[in-house]
Design a protein around this motif. Structure first.
Motif: not given
Length: 637
Positions: A565-583
Motif C-alpha cells: 500500500r505504501r509503495e504503490a501510494h508513493r508511485l501513484k502520487g508522483s505519476s499523477q504529478q507527471m501526467g502518467a495517468a495509466r500508471l
C-alpha cells in the motif's frame, strides 16, 4: 630396447606397426591379434585392405589425408572387421615413428564396442522411459479433462441450486451431491499430484507462514466431519516453536489435512491430537516435527510396511469400509521428503495410531497478513461492463457458464467451438472471451492463435477455461496468446477475480499514457530565462522510478500488505504529478489490494504496471526537450 619390446607385447591396448608407404603390418601385439581375430603370422606382411579390415572403405582415405596434414592423429573413431566378420568399434591414435631407418606408423586401438552397445541400450531405455512418461502424462491430462468437464457441470449447478429457495430436505440432498463431487475432485487432484511428483514436476514455494495458523486451518477443514462422529480434535504447539517459518504452507497443510482426515476416518470414537515440536539444527534452521495421534482402530504390525506404498491400503477391506485411493500417504511422504524431512508411523491394533512427519525450515520474522475472504459481487457487470463471449462445446457447461456470468451481472454470447468464436468476432467486437481448450472443429489454442493473427492489436482478452490441470497446460495457453487461465471445475469467486482484474485492466488501458494537459500546466510554470523546469522534473521522476517499482516488487514477494500500500501510494502520487495517468491507475489498484490485505492478487497487476512504467519512461524521454539523458533503466524496469 628389450624393455620397450616387452611393454609393446604386454600392453592391454591393441597396438600394431605398419609401413608408412604401403601400410603393411610389421608387428602386432597379442591384444591387437585378439581384437582383429588374426594371428601375428597372418598379419605380418599384409595390409588392412588385404584382410578387409575396413568396415567403411571411405574411412581409409580420410585418415590418410589427416595423417598427411598433421603427421599424427591423437584420436579418431574407427570400425574394424574381424576375421570372423564381426564388427568392432574402436577409438585409435596414430604416430609416425622410425623403425630401423624406415618411416612406419604406430597405431593404438581401444575397443569401445561394449561401451557403445551399453550406451545405445541406455539411450533406448531412456527414450522408452520418456515415451512412457509422455504417454502417462497425456493419459492423465486427458483423464483430468474427461473427469473435470462433467464435474464442472455438477459442482457449478449444485452451487447455483444452493443459491435458490430450497426446502431443508432439498438443501440436504444438494449438499450431499456437492460434497460427493468435491470428494471426487480431491481424488483427481491426488492422482495429478502423484504424477507430478513422479515426473519431478512438482515445485515447492518458499514464503513465510504461521505454524499455528497452518495447523488451525487444517483442523478447521475437518472439524465438521469430526463433530458428526463426536470426535474431539485438539492442538498442542511447543512453546519453543518459531512463530513463523519459511516454506510451502499449502503443501504442509495438505499433509496435515491428509493425516487428520485419516485419523478422523479410522477413529470410531475418542479424540485426535495434533502436536508440533521443534529442534534447532542451525543458526536459523529448525526441524519441525508434526505428530497426529488418534484413538482409532490401529494398524496390525505385519501390515505397517504397506502404509506408504502407492495405490495400496493396509487391508483391502478398508477400501470398501472407509474408501480412499491409497495415494494420500504416498503423496504426503513424498512431499515431506521434498521439504527435507521424513514420515513414519507408530500403531497398536485396536488402540490407535500416531503419524509423524518432519520438515526442515528457516525461521522467518515477517508476519503474514490474513487474507480477507473474497465476497461474491452481484453487480460486477455494472461496475466493470464488458461484452463477453463464452466458447464452450459442452451444452451443460454452456448453461453453467451463462448462469455464473448472469449472477455477476453479465450477459454473454455462446460459441460451440473455436471456429464459431472467430466468426462471432468478425460480426461484433468482444472485450473478453472465456475459451475452452478442447473443442471439436477447432480447439481453443488454435482459435486463439488465429485471433491474435487477425486482430494483432486491440483484440479481446482471452481466458482459458480448461479441464486439463497439468503443470504445462498454463504455459501452453499463454504461449498460444491467451491472457489468463482458469481450471475446471470453475469456482465462481475465482472467475469473479479474473473478470474483475481484466475488466479493471481494460478500463485502465483506456486512459491516456501521458496526460498532455498536466505536462502543459507544468510548462506554464516555467519562468522566463530560468532553467528548464519540466526537464528537471522528468529527470527526478525517472531517477526515482526504478526504486519505486522495486519497492512494490519486494512488498509483493514477501506478502507485505502495508508495504505494498505504501509503495504503490508513493508511485501513484508522483505519476499523477507527471501526467502518467495509466500508471497512476495501476498503482491505485495495487494500493487498494495492499489496503484490503489481498496481496496474493497483486502480481498480475504489478506485471501490467511494470510494463506501463517502461513505456512511460520512453514517452517522458521524448518530452525531455532539454536533452537530459537519464541512466538506462531497462534492467530495473
Amino acid at each position: 630396447m628389450d624393455t620397450y619390446h616387452k611393454a609393446f607385447h604386454a600392453s592391454p591396448a591393441a597396438i600394431c606397426i605398419s609401413t608408412l608407404k604401403e601400410g603393411r603390418f610389421v608387428d602386432a601385439n597379442e591384444s591387437f591379434c585378439k581384437l582383429v581375430g588374426y594371428s601375428r603370422d597372418e598379419l605380418i606382411g599384409k595390409t588392412s585392405v588385404d584382410l578387409n579390415m575396413w568396415a567403411d572403405p571411405d574411412d581409409r582415405p580420410r585418415i590418410a589425408a589427416l595423417l598427411a596434414q598433421n603427421h599424427s592423429i591423437p584420436a579418431y573413431d574407427n570400425r574394424l572387421v574381424r576375421k570372423d566378420g564381426e564388427f568392432r568399434d574402436c577409438v585409435g591414435s596414430i604416430e609416425v615413428i622410425d623403425v630401423q631407418g624406415e618411416s612406419c606408423l604406430l597405431i593404438i586401438f581401444l575397443d569401445i564396442t561394449e561401451r557403445k552397445r551399453t550406451h545405445a541400450q541406455l539411450s533406448e531405455a531412456k527414450e522408452a522411459a520418456e515415451t512412457a512418461a509422455r504417454a502417462k502424462s497425456e493419459f492423465l491430462a486427458n483423464m483430468s479433462h474427461e473427469i473435470r468437464t462433467p464435474m464442472n457441470a455438477i459442482i457449478g449447478m449444485t452451487g447455483l441450486l444452493l443459491g435458490t429457495g430450497l426446502s431443508e430436505q432439498q438443501r440436504e440432498f444438494v449438499e450431499t451431491i456437492r460434497q460427493g463431487s468435491e470428494t471426487l475432485l480431491r481424488i483427481v487432484n491426488d492422482i495429478l499430484d502423484f504424477s507430478k511428483i513422479e515426473s519431478g514436476r512438482l515445485e515447492l514455494e518458499k514464503q513465510p507462514f504461521s505454524i499455528h495458523e497452518c495447523v488451525e486451518a487444517a483442523i478447521d477443514l475437518l472439524s465438521n466431519e469430526a463433530s458428526k462422529k463426536d470426535i474431539d480434535i485438539s492442538c498442542l504447539v511447543d512453546k519453543e516453536t518459531p512463530t513463523y517459518i519459511a516454506g510451502d504452507v499449502t503443501r504442509v497443510r495438505q499433509v496435515l489435512v491428509n493425516l487428520i482426515s485419516n485419523a478422523v476416518k479410522f477413529t470410531p470414537e475418542g479424540e485426535v491430537l495434533v502436536s508440533v515440536k521443534t529442534r534447532k539444527v542451525g543458526p536459523a534452521l529448525y526441524e519441525v516435527h508434526f505428530a497426529v495421534t488418534d484413538t482409532g482402530i490401529g494398524i496390525p504390525n505385519e501390515r505397517m510396511d504397506r502404509l506408504f506404498q502407492s495405490f495400496t491400503q493396509v487391508d483391502a477391506s478398508t477400501t470398501r469400509t472407509y474408501g480412499g485411493t491409497g495415494l494420500g500417504l504416498a503423496i504426503s511422504r513424498e512431499l515431506t521428503e521434498m521439504m527435507g524431512g521424513r514420515m513414519w508411523a507408530e500403531s497398536e491394533e485396536g488402540k490407535g495410531s500416531t503419524f509423524h512427519f518432519t520438515i526442515i525450515a528457516e525461521a522467518a520474522s515477517v508476519a503474514l497478513p490474513q487474507e480477507r475472504e473474497a465476497r461474491f459481487e452481484t453487480n460486477l457487470g455494472d461496475r466493470l461492463p464488458m461484452s463477453i463471449l463464452l466458447a464452450e462445446d459442452n451444452p451443460v457447461n454452456q448453461r453453467v457458464g451463462i448462469h455464473l456470468l448472469t449472477q455477476m451481472g453479465y450477459r454473454a454470447d455462446v460459441a460451440a467451438d473455436g471456429r464459431e468464436a472467430i466468426d462471432a468476432l468478425r460480426t461484433r467486437s468482444y472485450d473478453l472471451i472465456l475459451m475452452d481448450v478442447q473443442m471439436p472443429e477447432m480447439d481453443g489454442l488454435e482459435a486463439t492463435r488465429q485471433i491474435r493473427q487477425e486482430w494483432p492489436s486491440g483484440g479481446p482478452r482471452i481466458i482459458a477455461m480448461t479441464a486439463n490441470a497439468m503443470r504445462d497446460d498454463r504455459e501452453k495457453c499463454l504461449a498460444a496468446g491467451m491472457d489468463d487461465y482458469i481450471s475446471k471445475p470453475v469456482n465462481i469467486i475465482q472467475l469473479q477475480s479474473v473478470l474483475e482484474r481484466h475488466g479493471t485492466e481494460r478500463r485502465i488501458e483506456a486512459k491516456p499514457r501521458l496526460d498532455q494537459s498536466v505536462l502543459d500546466e507544468l510548462r506554464s510554470l516555467q519562468e522566463p530565462g530560468g532553467s528548464d523546469l519540466i526537464d528537471e522534473l522528468i529527470k527526478l521522476y525517472l531517477d526515482d522510478l526504478p526504486n519505486r517499482v522495486e519497492g512494490i516488487r519486494n512488498a509483493i514477494a514477501i506478502k507485505d500488505s502495508p508495504g505494498l500500500r505504501r509503495e504503490a501510494h508513493r508511485l501513484k502520487g508522483s505519476s499523477q504529478q507527471m501526467g502518467a495517468a495509466r500508471l497512476a491507475a495501476f498503482c491505485f489498484e495495487l494500493e487498494n489490494l495492499g489496503r484490503e490485505d489481498r496481496v496474493s492478487e497483486a502480481m498480475a497487476f504489478f506485471t501490467a504496471a511494470e510494463r506501463e512504467a517502461s513505456q512511460v519512461r520512453i514517452e517522458l524521454l521524448r518530452e525531455n526537450t532539454g536533452g537530459v539523458k537519464p541512466p538506462n533503466y531497462n534492467a530495473a524496469l
